[in-house]
Scaffold this active site. Structure first.
Site, short mmCIF file in Angstrom:
data_model
loop_
_atom_site.label_atom_id
_atom_site.label_comp_id
_atom_site.label_asym_id
_atom_site.label_seq_id
_atom_site.Cartn_x
_atom_site.Cartn_y
_atom_site.Cartn_z
N GLU A 190 0.74 -1.44 -0.01
CA GLU A 190 0.51 -0.50 0.14
C GLU A 190 0.95 1.47 0.07
OE1 GLU A 190 -3.16 0.45 2.65
OE2 GLU A 190 -3.93 -1.84 2.95
N SER A 256 5.64 -20.75 0.17
CA SER A 256 6.29 -21.91 0.34
C SER A 256 5.33 -22.68 -1.61
CB SER A 256 5.38 -22.67 0.87
OG SER A 256 5.35 -22.11 2.29
N ASP A 328 -4.63 -10.55 1.26
CA ASP A 328 -4.65 -9.03 1.85
C ASP A 328 -5.34 -8.61 3.22
OD1 ASP A 328 -4.66 -6.65 2.27
OD2 ASP A 328 -4.52 -6.11 0.23
N ASP A 331 -5.20 -3.09 6.00
CA ASP A 331 -5.35 -2.10 5.28
C ASP A 331 -4.69 -0.82 6.53
OD1 ASP A 331 -6.59 -3.41 3.45
OD2 ASP A 331 -8.35 -2.97 4.01
#
Length: 809
Positions: A190, A256, A328, A331
């Site tokens: 971000e 991974s 995600d 924030d």
């Protein structure tokens, strides 16, 4: 000799001989810090005796009749083998490294205290079941039992003149959160996106970032688009980078490889599961090979030091492995403070009081401590909103401070419970149920069982956003930009016995095709998963564990083919260039350590990036912090984007001449010439000596002694390395003029499990089972790991020598 060379004799007698005596004494003294291999130890905490077997690799097999006793014994062996690592992890999660490492660790401590990791762990502890809590309590008792037993501790304690502190239950929960933090890097994305949107014209943004650029719109947030905001974000990014560099935390495509095949593809007619988690590399490894046999507990595989559990492995019924989902889950928000009344922030139509607490950080004096003044304790004021901590406060306060919302800070976190229940799961249903407790990190979990079933389940909390997709920081307060909840666990992605009989996960988004919820914009490219799938599907024979080992060691980089055709356009100017070009033109893209072509290619593409992007990016900002961040963007652009930029002449103009004649082909030629100069300076003129394994090496850094000359040679370990960031055998490295390419990120362990056959559970740790530098098992796996060799768990550990922990007084 002494009469002929009096100066040498004095040096030997006065300097070298005393040093040798001290060294011999020190090594002999430190032998007492190693674990016993035979005999008995009284352990009053136990309800029944536990046998501690160790094989030729130092790997531990615990055998007892009570599960809590096994967790206690796990604490004992972790303390025996990894006491310094436990001390380091505890202090890192508490934000107390500065007490022993001094001002160099202060930035890390401030960052961790600002996040409130330990306070969040205290909240999470309250949510655990009594059974899960008992496992932690037993583990903690085992660690503290061994600390109390010992009078001699590993060398790090002697050199730093400290003693290990008692472990607490919260320390284990806090380390689970640190593990989750290691896998969550969305806030960095971000910040990069926001600074790029502030600094670059729209056309360049689109060419660099593609379709995602449309989500970078910041015009409606003009009140936040000010220099103090950018500086605050730069500071946050700098703290993250410091943590990453000092402790190898985070990184690009942290994740991974994991895959599972059904019995129809297997020579043994049973599923095979393979897993190699990728993290920052260190010595000792994060991982600890272990077998646990209790009353109900029967698990073996790789545990995470700091917890009593097998994180990835198998029990009598199922096996499981995992990869980072790349979801995600973080924030950033611009908060608005009340300018008329201190201590209030905007929340909807009202003002709410900021949460505030004072954190005091003790800082050790510089070395030598006798000659340096004591450093005053550092006091920081941590402020929080309903979304989370104001992480911009690490440097300065401001009118619109930046807060962080992250699933890992949720007060009702039950992630430890998930891993605890996994160890007892006995079928797909109980496997799914266990994962329903996972909050952070978000993982792709692969599954196989002794009935021949295979599966995949996405686990961990994934936010549903009211606005946007977490691409840039958003304003909080007046507009509803908060999270609208989480994806219900029942609707998380799952696969069970797919018709193909193959499931592959390599941090890409292929498992989320047509999925209705937003997961991430940060998926890794699909090169690794594509390569793994190709190697599994192509053979016209049934596969074995040996085939899985070969796949884990594969070093073909499919991304190379995006740029390699440009080499065909280069006209050699001399014999040296002709030889180098012939190697590139006949090269398949295999990043093997004994090949010269990878060295030529990697340095060439690095020079292309530098020439292509330095002029175009450098003219749009004045602040060094923004420059560093945007240069980082340039250095990590996918090669597909680099090739696309080379189709636009404006990217290839040299600002020094401003000449359009200096076109992209000339840039490619210039980069190639420069690459050969760099390689000649680094490895010599003879191209035959330009092996990739000579230019790139793996560095297993030790904290803190990798940063101290003389001691770095005693504690740190290195090995030649093949591979690249997009090969299955991952090697992410940075360039250093004096060292070449230093791999500091990759697989920390490898594991292959053939279901139903106790003789076919293969593993290899990246460094060794012990974290004690004088142990033979400190580094005995380093070269084996480099060569992609494997050991296997002993199916009959009762034949090994053992120490028995005796219950009662």
């Amino acid at each position: 000799m002494f009469k002929s060379y009096p100066l040498i004799s004095r040096v030997i007698l006065v300097v070298l001989l005393p040093l040798l005596v001290i060294l011999i004494y020190g090594v002999n003294h430190l032998q007492a810090s190693l674990p016993p291999l035979k005999g008995q130890l009284k352990a009053p905490w136990l309800s029944a005796n536990v046998k501690v077997y160790r094989d030729q690799n130092g790997v531990v097999y615990l055998d007892g009749s009570d599960d809590q006793d096994i967790f206690f014994a796990t604490g004992v062996v972790h303390a025996q083998d990894r006491m310094w690592q436990l001390e380091l992890q505890k202090r890192m999660a508490q934000g107390r490294l500065s007490e022993v490492l001094g001002r160099d660790a202060l930035g890390s401590d401030i960052w961790i205290r600002s996040l409130g990791i330990y306070g969040a762990a205290e909240q999470a502890w309250q949510n655990l079941s009594p059974e899960a809590k008992k496992s932690v309590t037993a583990y903690v008792a085992g660690i503290n039992y061994w600390i109390a037993q010992q009078t001699v501790y590993p060398a790090e304690f002697t050199l730093l003149d400290i003693k290990p502190q008692q472990w607490q239950e919260i320390d284990t929960i806090a380390w689970v959160k640190m593990f989750a933090l290691n896998l969550a890097g969305n806030m960095n994305d971000e910040i990069r996106n926001y600074i790029a949107a502030q600094s670059l014209p729209e056309k360049q943004l689109t060419q660099l970032f593609g379709d995602i650029t449309s989500k970078f719109s910041i015009a409606q947030y003009s009140e936040f688009n000010q220099q103090p905001t950018l500086v605050a974000l730069e500071n946050v990014m700098r703290r993250n980078s410091q943590l990453q560099k000092q402790f190898n935390f985070g990184g690009q495509y942290v994740g991974s490889n994991a895959w599972v095949i059904s019995g129809k593809h297997s020579k043994d007619n049973m599923p095979i599961l393979a897993n190699d988690p990728h993290l920052g590399l260190q010595i000792p490894s994060y991982w600890y090979a272990l077998s646990q046999q209790g009353e109900h507990l029967s698990a073996k595989g790789m545990g995470l030091v700091g917890t009593p559990l097998i994180i990835f492995g198998q029990n009598d019924h199922i096996s499981w492995g995992g990869t980072n989902m790349m979801a995600d889950v973080q924030d950033l928000y611009f908060e608005t403070l009340n300018i008329n009344q201190k201590g209030l922030y905007e929340s909807g139509s009202s003002w709410q009081p900021l949460g505030e607490r004072i954190e005091i950080i003790e800082v050790r004096a510089d070395t030598p401590e006798l000659l340096n003044k004591r450093i005053k304790p550092v006091k920081i004021n941590v402020r929080t909103t309903e979304r989370g901590p104001l992480i911009s406060d690490i440097k300065q306060s401001m009118m619109h401070p930046v807060s962080l919302k992250w699933t890992g800070l949720d007060p009702d976190d039950t992630s430890y419970e998930a891993f605890f229940k996994l160890n007892y799961a006995n079928n797909w249903s109980s496997f799914e149920n266990a994962l329903s407790f996972l909050v952070a990190p978000a993982l792709n979990m692969l599954y196989a069982d002794t009935e021949g079933n295979i599966g995949y389940a996405g686990a961990g909390r994934i936010p549903i956003r009211a606005v946007g997709e977490g691409v840039i920081p958003l304003p909080a307060g007046r507009v509803n930009t908060d999270w609208a909840g989480y994806i219900p666990y029942q609707q998380m992605p799952k696969l069970y016995n797919p018709e193909s009989g193959i499931i592959v996960s390599a941090n890409d988004g292929l498992l989320f095709d047509s999925y209705p919820y937003f997961i991430s914009h940060a998926f890794a490219p699909s090169y690794r998963s594509q390569r793994i799938s190709d190697l599994i599907k192509n053979p016209e024979r049934l596969l074995t564990a040996k085939d899985m080992m070969s796949i884990q060691g594969d070093t073909l980089d499919l991304e190379v083919k995006k740029l390699l055709p440009l080499a065909q356009q280069i006209q050699p100017q001399n014999e040296h260039q002709r030889q180098a070009l012939e190697l590139l033109k006949s090269w398949s893209g295999n990043m093997s350590a004994d090949s010269q072509a990878p060295s030529i290619f990697i340095v060439w593409q690095r020079e292309i990036r530098k020439l292509l992007l330095k002029d175009e990016l450098a003219g749009f900002w004045n602040q060094q912090g923004q420059l560093d961040i945007l240069q980082d963007i340039a250095s990590t652009l996918p090669l597909t984007t680099v090739v696309e930029l080379l189709q636009h002449p404006q990217w290839c103009v040299d600002s020094a001449t401003n000449s359009s004649s200096d076109n992209c082909q000339q840039l490619i030629n210039k980069a190639f010439k420069k690459a050969l100069q760099v390689l000649s300076n680094q490895l010599g003129e003879d191209i035959a000596g330009w092996n990739w394994g000579e230019l790139q090496h793996t560095e297993y850094a030790h904290t803190p002694f990798s940063h101290i000359r003389v001691l770095d040679g005693l504690f740190e370990r290195r090995a030649p390395a093949g591979g690249s960031i997009h090969s299955v055998n991952v090697a992410a490295s940075y360039y250093d003029k004096s060292q070449g390419f230093v791999q500091n990120f990759g697989a920390g362990m490898r594991q292959i499990i053939v279901m139903g056959d106790p003789e076919q559970h293969f593993y290899m740790n990246s460094t060794g089972q012990s974290g004690n530098p004088i142990s033979e098992h400190y580094d005995d796996m380093v070269m084996k790991f480099s060569r992609v060799e494997f050991e296997r768990f002993d199916a009959e550990p009762s034949q090994l020598a053992y120490v028995e922990l005796i219950a009662g007084d």
